[in-house]
Enzyme design. Structure first.
Site, PDB file in Angstrom:
ATOM      1  N   HIS A  68       0.820  -1.205   0.000  1.00 35.75           N
ATOM      2  CA  HIS A  68       0.000   0.000   0.000  1.00 35.75           C
ATOM      3  C   HIS A  68       0.859   1.262   0.000  1.00 35.75           C
ATOM      4  O   HIS A  68       1.997   1.269   0.469  1.00 35.75           O
ATOM      5  CB  HIS A  68      -0.921   0.001   1.220  1.00 35.75           C
ATOM      6  CG  HIS A  68      -2.030  -0.996   1.112  1.00 35.75           C
ATOM      7  ND1 HIS A  68      -3.067  -1.060   2.008  1.00 35.75           N
ATOM      8  CD2 HIS A  68      -2.283  -1.967   0.193  1.00 35.75           C
ATOM      9  CE1 HIS A  68      -3.905  -2.014   1.660  1.00 35.75           C
ATOM     10  NE2 HIS A  68      -3.444  -2.591   0.564  1.00 35.75           N
ATOM     11  N   GLU A  70       0.633   4.004   1.732  1.00 41.69           N
ATOM     12  CA  GLU A  70       0.997   4.532   3.045  1.00 41.69           C
ATOM     13  C   GLU A  70       2.241   3.843   3.595  1.00 41.69           C
ATOM     14  O   GLU A  70       3.160   4.499   4.090  1.00 41.69           O
ATOM     15  CB  GLU A  70      -0.173   4.347   4.036  1.00 41.69           C
ATOM     16  CG  GLU A  70      -1.448   5.040   3.616  1.00 41.69           C
ATOM     17  CD  GLU A  70      -2.383   4.183   2.777  1.00 41.69           C
ATOM     18  OE1 GLU A  70      -3.606   4.418   2.845  1.00 41.69           O
ATOM     19  OE2 GLU A  70      -1.915   3.287   2.032  1.00 41.69           O
ATOM     20  N   CYS A  96      -6.202   1.676   5.171  1.00 45.11           N
ATOM     21  CA  CYS A  96      -6.744   0.441   5.715  1.00 45.11           C
ATOM     22  C   CYS A  96      -6.230   0.275   7.151  1.00 45.11           C
ATOM     23  O   CYS A  96      -5.353   1.010   7.606  1.00 45.11           O
ATOM     24  CB  CYS A  96      -6.332  -0.752   4.859  1.00 45.11           C
ATOM     25  SG  CYS A  96      -4.585  -1.188   4.980  1.00 45.11           S
ATOM     26  N   CYS A  99      -2.406  -0.308   7.425  1.00 44.07           N
ATOM     27  CA  CYS A  99      -1.634   0.928   7.287  1.00 44.07           C
ATOM     28  C   CYS A  99      -1.814   1.822   8.515  1.00 44.07           C
ATOM     29  O   CYS A  99      -0.874   2.503   8.932  1.00 44.07           O
ATOM     30  CB  CYS A  99      -2.026   1.662   6.011  1.00 44.07           C
ATOM     31  SG  CYS A  99      -1.463   0.813   4.509  1.00 44.07           S
TER      32      CYS A  99
END
Length: 153
Positions: A68, A70, A96, A99
């Site tokens: 991801h 992040e 999410c 993260c």
């Protein structure tokens, strides 16, 4: 919302365009307390992993191969030895729960997400997870702000 929130969300949007994800392109930018832009990340395969193999892009397989935005921004900070305590993360989509844990553990104190991410297909697929994120960040004392980016900004 400030002009800086808009500027940095626009920067995160630009970073998201570098993602090769076929369904959702996500970008994240970490900004220092003095508004100095720092590391960024977008969702994609780890360095050195072949992202031209089609079967790796299909759900649910792609979740095993994709990092991801992040966490990529956090990892990029680690690569250059940058501490993130007190920083703000600007991200094109609400993070999410995975993260969110990384955000909490690194000392980031504020998350600003593009309000547009909580509309349509993405919001439907991730709403339950986004609720966990909001609860987790709140308990950790980290603010999460949804900011609308005007079309003319």
């Amino acid at each position: 919302m400030s002009k800086w929130d808009i500027r940095f969300l626009k920067l995160a949007r630009e970073v998201s365009t570098w993602s090769k994800d076929r369904s959702t392109q996500v970008g994240a930018v970490i900004i220092g307390e003095d508004r100095t832009p720092g590391p960024y990340g977008y969702n994609g395969f780890p360095r050195g992993i072949d992202d031209d193999k089609e079967d790796r892009h299909a759900r649910p397989t792609k979740y095993d191969w994709t990092e991801h935005a992040e966490r990529n921004a956090i990892y990029n900070a680690a690569r250059v030895g940058m501490a993130l305590k007190g920083c703000t993360m600007y991200v094109t989509h609400v993070p999410c729960a995975d993260c969110a844990r990384g955000i909490i553990q690194t000392g980031i104190t504020r998350v600003v997400a593009d309000a547009a991410s909580m509309e349509g297909d993405f919001a439907e697929r991730w709403e339950e997870n986004a609720q966990v994120t909001r609860e987790m960040l709140s308990e950790a004392g980290i603010s999460i702000d949804l900011v609308e980016v005007p079309d003319d900004a």
